[in-house]
Each structure stands twice: as C-alpha cells, then as structure tokens.
Design an enzyme around this catalytic site. Structure first.
Site, short mmCIF file in Angstrom:
data_model
loop_
_atom_site.label_atom_id
_atom_site.label_comp_id
_atom_site.label_asym_id
_atom_site.label_seq_id
_atom_site.Cartn_x
_atom_site.Cartn_y
_atom_site.Cartn_z
N SER A 33 0.81 -1.23 0.00
CA SER A 33 0.00 0.00 0.00
C SER A 33 0.83 1.27 0.00
CB SER A 33 -0.94 0.02 1.21
OG SER A 33 -0.20 -0.03 2.42
N ASP A 324 -4.05 8.20 7.34
CA ASP A 324 -4.85 7.28 8.14
C ASP A 324 -3.91 6.61 9.14
OD1 ASP A 324 -3.54 5.20 6.80
OD2 ASP A 324 -5.24 4.71 5.51
N HIS A 327 -0.82 5.05 7.02
CA HIS A 327 -0.21 5.61 5.83
C HIS A 327 0.04 7.11 5.95
CE1 HIS A 327 -2.60 2.05 4.54
NE2 HIS A 327 -1.47 1.77 3.91
#
Length: 349
Positions: A33, A324, A327
C-alpha cells in the site's frame, strides 16, 4: 576476510561504480500500500481506498485507490524524472499499454514478501505481481517493437517497497502462524531470501536500475501507538528495532547482489531515519501532529473505517504526518520522495 574488511571493500567498490546518466524512460513499481496506485480496486478484497475522503487532495479530488489524501512516492518520483505526475495501476481498465509505457504500478495494498501475508486480506501476492509484469513485457514489445521495448525495460527505474505487512499484519498478528515457525530473526532471514529471489528474477527479466526500499519506523504508526496504552501510546520500540535490523539485512543484500550481478545498478532506499525524524520533530517540517492521523479520530481508522461519514477527519491534511492510521499524508510522501531524489536516486537522473 573479516566482516569489517568486507564491509569497507563493498562500500568502496559501490562508490567506485560508474554512474549511468541515461534518462529513465519509465517507472515500474512493485510492493504494497505504500506504493499501490489502485490495483486493489479491481480485486476481491476488503482492503480498498476507493472511497472518500481518500484522494480528496488528488487532482480532481476523487479517490483513486491510493491510501493517501493525494499522491504517493512513485508519483513524485515519476514527476521528478520528467515523466508523468502519477503512475497508473496495471489493473485499472481506464489505462492502456500506451499509458503504461512510461510507468506502471503492480503493487497491492496489504501484500508482503511472504505469500501468507497476502492471504490475510486476499490481496495480490508478490509472485503474481511479477506474473503481471511478464504479461506487461509482452504487451510492451507488441506495442513498441522488440528493440524499443527492451530498451525501456532495461533503462526503466524499478521501485520495490514492501515488508511492513509481513510483520504487522502477519508475524505479530496471526496466532499459530509464522511466529510459531520462526523467531523474529529467522523470519527476517526468510523474507530476505524472498527479496533476493525477487531482485534476481527482475534482473533475469532485463531490469538493471532497481531501488529496494527498507521499512519505516513501524512501531510509530498511529495504529501501533494506539495499542500501546500501557506505555502512554508511545512508539513500540520492539517493532522499530525489528525494522532497523531488517533494513540492515536488506542493505547487506544489496551490497552482495551488486557484487554478483553484472551491470546491475541496485540501490537501497532507507526511509527509516527521515521518517523517524519527522515523527519526533514534526514542527521542524511544518507539521502539527505526528501521533494521530488526519482521518477519523486518527487512532485506528484505515480503509473502510476511514470514510466520508466520519465527522472527525481533519480539515488540513498538510498539518499531519499521517493520513490514516497506517499511511502518510501526501505532504509526508513528498518530503520523503524529494529526499530520495537528492540522495540514492540521484545517480539515475
């Protein structure tokens, strides 16, 4: 040859390698991610970021599948090389081989070096990312012709960013799993073996310019600090120590592969120190908060929990180190990417 002499010899050898000034014609991305530009949008998994408020600061203000309020490191790196300002996801049907010719992303949020990590949230395993890349090679050769395509594949910069999920979503989370088979040092070595095989496979397929990224201080991610209640929500130093140890092993791997693979231009991109400095001294970098994230309460929200209905999401993400609970914000990614361009990626300019 003792270890100290070997280390000095390798460092001097690496510094003496000729620097290629050939322009990078494409950015090709593998990983999780930290670099996924939207591949998870097109697979059956609950780990997606294709909804608001993700992407609210991206051009057009729409979610793209990036786990960020805006762009992520490969986007900034692509732009810095004079290419396009964002790297498209390979599985996104809106893009064609024409778009992918100057940059493409095969990464999948939630994946890891370890196949069992990708199974946790049913995402794309690393071996499948390389399978997609092989198909991409064939498509590129058909589109541009063998000679031109092979030149692009050789001169492209390959970015690999992966590993955090192997520890935080797998080793330390799944009871009776890898932690029952390996101690943490053994598991690191297991992952290093997979990393080595992956780089060797890319090399066999024609890649020469490769950046292998290390881990960030993963014990300082907001999600991990939230769970560290007994220590006052401070960073989990055990996790940070593992990240540092794993990074050292990756660095040794890079030095060894440089010695063994002719023509390879392999660099180790280590974000650990810079990210830790940002977290410890956020105001120096213009941030106001590094302990919690922008989205929601900033404590645990990620993916579907970070949504447009949460009333707590911050107004200005530029004031936060994290978007978040797992991240970084676009601004943090830009700071890290700018630093990489000035240091380990500078020889490729």
């Amino acid at each position: 040859m003792n270890c100290l002499f070997l280390f000095i010899f390798l460092v001097l050898t690496v510094s003496a390698l000729p620097i290629s000034r050939a322009k990078v014609p494409a950015i090709i991305v593998f990983g999780d991610s930290s670099v996924d530009s939207g591949n998870n949008n097109h697979i059956q998994t609950i780990l997606k970021s294709n909804h608001n408020p993700y992407g609210r600061d991206f051009q057009g203000g729409q979610p793209t599948g990036r786990f960020s309020n805006g762009r992520i490191p490969p986007d900034f790196i692509s732009e810095a090389f004079g290419l396009k300002p964002s790297i498209p996801a390979y599985l996104d049907p809106e893009f064609t081989i024409k778009d992918f010719a100057t940059g493409v992303c095969f990464a999948s949020a939630g994946t890891g070096y370890d196949n069992s990590t990708s199974n946790v949230l049913n995402v794309i395993p690393l071996w499948k990312e390389i399978m997609y890349y092989k198909v991409y090679q064939r498509r590129l050769r058909k589109y541009l012709g063998m000679e031109k395509a092979n030149l692009i594949l050789k001169e492209a910069l390959y970015l690999i960013s992966i590993g955090t999920n192997d520890f935080l979503e797998n080793y330390y989370t799944i009871p009776g799993g890898r932690s029952s088979q390996f101690n943490v040092g053994q598991y690191e070595d297991f992952l290093i073996g997979i990393a080595e095989n992956f780089v060797r496979e890319l090399y066999r397929l024609g890649a020469r310019k490769i950046s292998l990224s290390g881990l960030v201080p993963m014990g300082c991610l907001p999600l991990e600090r939230t769970t560290n209640v007994m220590a006052g929500n401070e960073c989990i130093e055990k996790y940070n120590d593992v990240a540092k140890e794993f990074n050292m092993k990756l660095q040794w791997l890079v030095l060894r592969l440089i010695m063994e693979l002719p023509e390879i231009k392999l660099v180790f991109s280590n974000p650990y120190d810079l990210v830790l400095e940002i977290i410890q001294n956020p105001s120096f970098f213009g941030f106001e908060n590094a302990a919690v994230a922008c989205c929601g309460t900033g404590l645990f929200e990620m993916g579907y929990l970070c949504d447009s209905y949460n009333p707590f999401t911050c107004v200005d993400a530029n004031k936060y180190v994290f978007w978040d609970s797992f991240h970084p914000t676009e601004r943090t990614s830009q700071i890290v990417s700018d630093n990489l361009m000035k240091t380990v990626l500078a020889p490729f300019l």
